[in-house]
Design a protein around this motif. Sequence first.
Motif, PDB file in Angstrom:
ATOM      1  N   THR A 179       6.601   9.257   1.656  1.00 28.42           N
ATOM      2  CA  THR A 179       6.055   8.029   1.792  1.00 28.42           C
ATOM      3  C   THR A 179       4.776   8.299   0.684  1.00 28.42           C
ATOM      4  O   THR A 179       4.068   9.094   0.798  1.00 28.42           O
ATOM      5  N   LYS A 180       4.871   7.325  -0.508  1.00 30.04           N
ATOM      6  CA  LYS A 180       3.725   7.489  -1.216  1.00 30.04           C
ATOM      7  C   LYS A 180       2.621   6.476  -1.352  1.00 30.04           C
ATOM      8  O   LYS A 180       3.357   5.233  -1.224  1.00 30.04           O
ATOM      9  N   ASN A 181       1.545   6.972  -1.198  1.00 30.79           N
ATOM     10  CA  ASN A 181       0.493   5.605  -1.188  1.00 30.79           C
ATOM     11  C   ASN A 181       0.472   5.038  -2.617  1.00 30.79           C
ATOM     12  O   ASN A 181      -0.059   5.919  -3.446  1.00 30.79           O
ATOM     13  N   ASN A 211       0.922  -1.244  -0.020  1.00 31.94           N
ATOM     14  CA  ASN A 211       0.045   0.012   0.009  1.00 31.94           C
ATOM     15  C   ASN A 211       0.800   1.346  -0.025  1.00 31.94           C
ATOM     16  O   ASN A 211       0.096   2.416  -0.131  1.00 31.94           O
ATOM     17  N   SER A 212       1.965   1.079   0.089  1.00 29.63           N
ATOM     18  CA  SER A 212       2.937   2.292   0.017  1.00 29.63           C
ATOM     19  C   SER A 212       4.307   2.115  -0.176  1.00 29.63           C
ATOM     20  O   SER A 212       4.775   0.997  -0.215  1.00 29.63           O
ATOM     21  N   ASP A 253       8.590   3.718   0.466  1.00 29.89           N
ATOM     22  CA  ASP A 253       9.297   5.046   0.900  1.00 29.89           C
ATOM     23  C   ASP A 253      10.339   5.492  -0.371  1.00 29.89           C
ATOM     24  O   ASP A 253      10.964   4.659  -0.868  1.00 29.89           O
TER      25      ASP A 253
END
Lengths: 115, 308
Positions: free
Chosen positions: B228-230, B214-215, B217
């Motif tokens: 952090t990118k979802n 789900n994400s 770094d």
Amino acid sequence: MKRLQTEIHEIETASELEKLVAENENVMVCCGRMGPMCIPVYDTMEELESERSTIKFYSMAFDSPEAAPIRNAAMCKGFMGLPFTVYYKNGVMVQATSSIQNRSQITPILDQHFK
Amino acid sequence: MDEIYDVIIVGAGAAGLTAGIYSSRAKQKTLILNEGAIGGQMVLTHEIANYPGVESTQGYSLSNTMKKQAKSFGADIKSNAKIIAYHLEDTIKWVELEDGRTFKGKSVILAPGGRPRSLNIPGEDTFKGTGISYCATCDGEFFTNKEIVVVGGGNSALEEAVSLTKFATKITIVHQFDHFQAFEHAIKEAKENPKIEFVMESELRSFNGNGTLNSVDIEHLPTGKMTTKNIEGAFIFVGYSPNTHEFKNLINLNERNEFIVDSDLKTNIPGVFAAGDCIAKKYRQVTTAVADGTIASLSSSEYLRNLK
Ligand SMILES: Cc1cc2nc3c(=O)[nH]c(=O)nc-3n(C[C@H](O)[C@H](O)[C@H](O)COP(=O)(O)OP(=O)(O)OC[C@H]3O[C@@H](n4cnc5c(N)ncnc54)[C@H](O)[C@@H]3O)c2cc1C
């Protein structure tokens, strides 16, 4: 209609799958396409077929609506990579893997479940 | 075991299969040993549109035809052959397989190609097949209406990112440099696609999730800043490295671990040749691998003639 060009037998219908699993103690089915992640699994099954006579090795076309029992199996929940490879012991799905698997990943599964 | 092949070919990609076609057609006793899928990187390629004489074909079909051709001329092809030891110095060379089999040959052509690099960061193994993929053609549709990242800045990364826009809602390409190493047309197509965003000079540091991805770094390299990118999926196209690690102390390799060969594709060991993506060269295509396979086979034929 057969959709996969592999040397292993292809299951074409859901009822064929049901019968196969009901009538055989150890079954491995690779449900995929003729893609780069699937072909290595078929190749390995082709080799294992001549070495492990107590196991039935089959393929099934992922895009066929008949493959729904594998695509929607609880053990395949969250899978996002082809093929879905499933293992049945005495009619019950005991293991499933997603995406490419090599011989050294497949044989421990066979050894564990199909002794 | 006592049968001696004229030539043992290691690897059944475009280079190895071509060498197999030429050698077996020249009536040499030919053995091709392959560890992975027959066809090598060709089977990773959904469509090959730049192989001359064939308008457009699936990589699988092209490799299957090459395999059939080699077999029809008498080449012996063994897949899933894991070689654990090479004995290449003597006139009769031999290899040992993991399963105990050994094969002898008068000459050897090494064509082990390359393999996709992985990032080797936390979470990569965990989410393979449940969010991380290396094949857009195979797995693209699982990411329908999802936001994903594509890692890499070469032709594969840009072309596959564009093809994934058919499925994903938004794609972020994360690349370690401030420029791409790709053809102009591939860069242009990616830049013009409204679904694609770019995060340059950055590297992924981990894949995160609970059961499914789900994400990720991401570190911005010049500043060290982490974000952090979802996302729900990641496709990794960070190039290939040559499959030459097991030859390190046997054959001369350059600093990029590619075989050093001369124009006849001879290595530093007499009777041992190398061909395809594993050799030191600039361009890696099916056509160049096929050309290498041809040259290596003809050079090995000449070597065999001189042995007599
Ligand atoms: C996604 C993708 C798309 C591409 N698209 C194109 C395209 O459109 N057009 C084009 O011309 N080129 C394309 N290429 C590049 C092209 O596929 C390669 O340059 C070419 O196929 C390399 O062939 P090869 O025989 O040198 O190596 P490979 O194809 O890598 O084959 C090597 C073989 O050797 C086996 N092997 C490795 N180590 C050993 C060992 N120790 N023992 C036994 N066997 C071993 C491997 O399993 C493999 O089967 C593409 C590549 C990729 C990955």
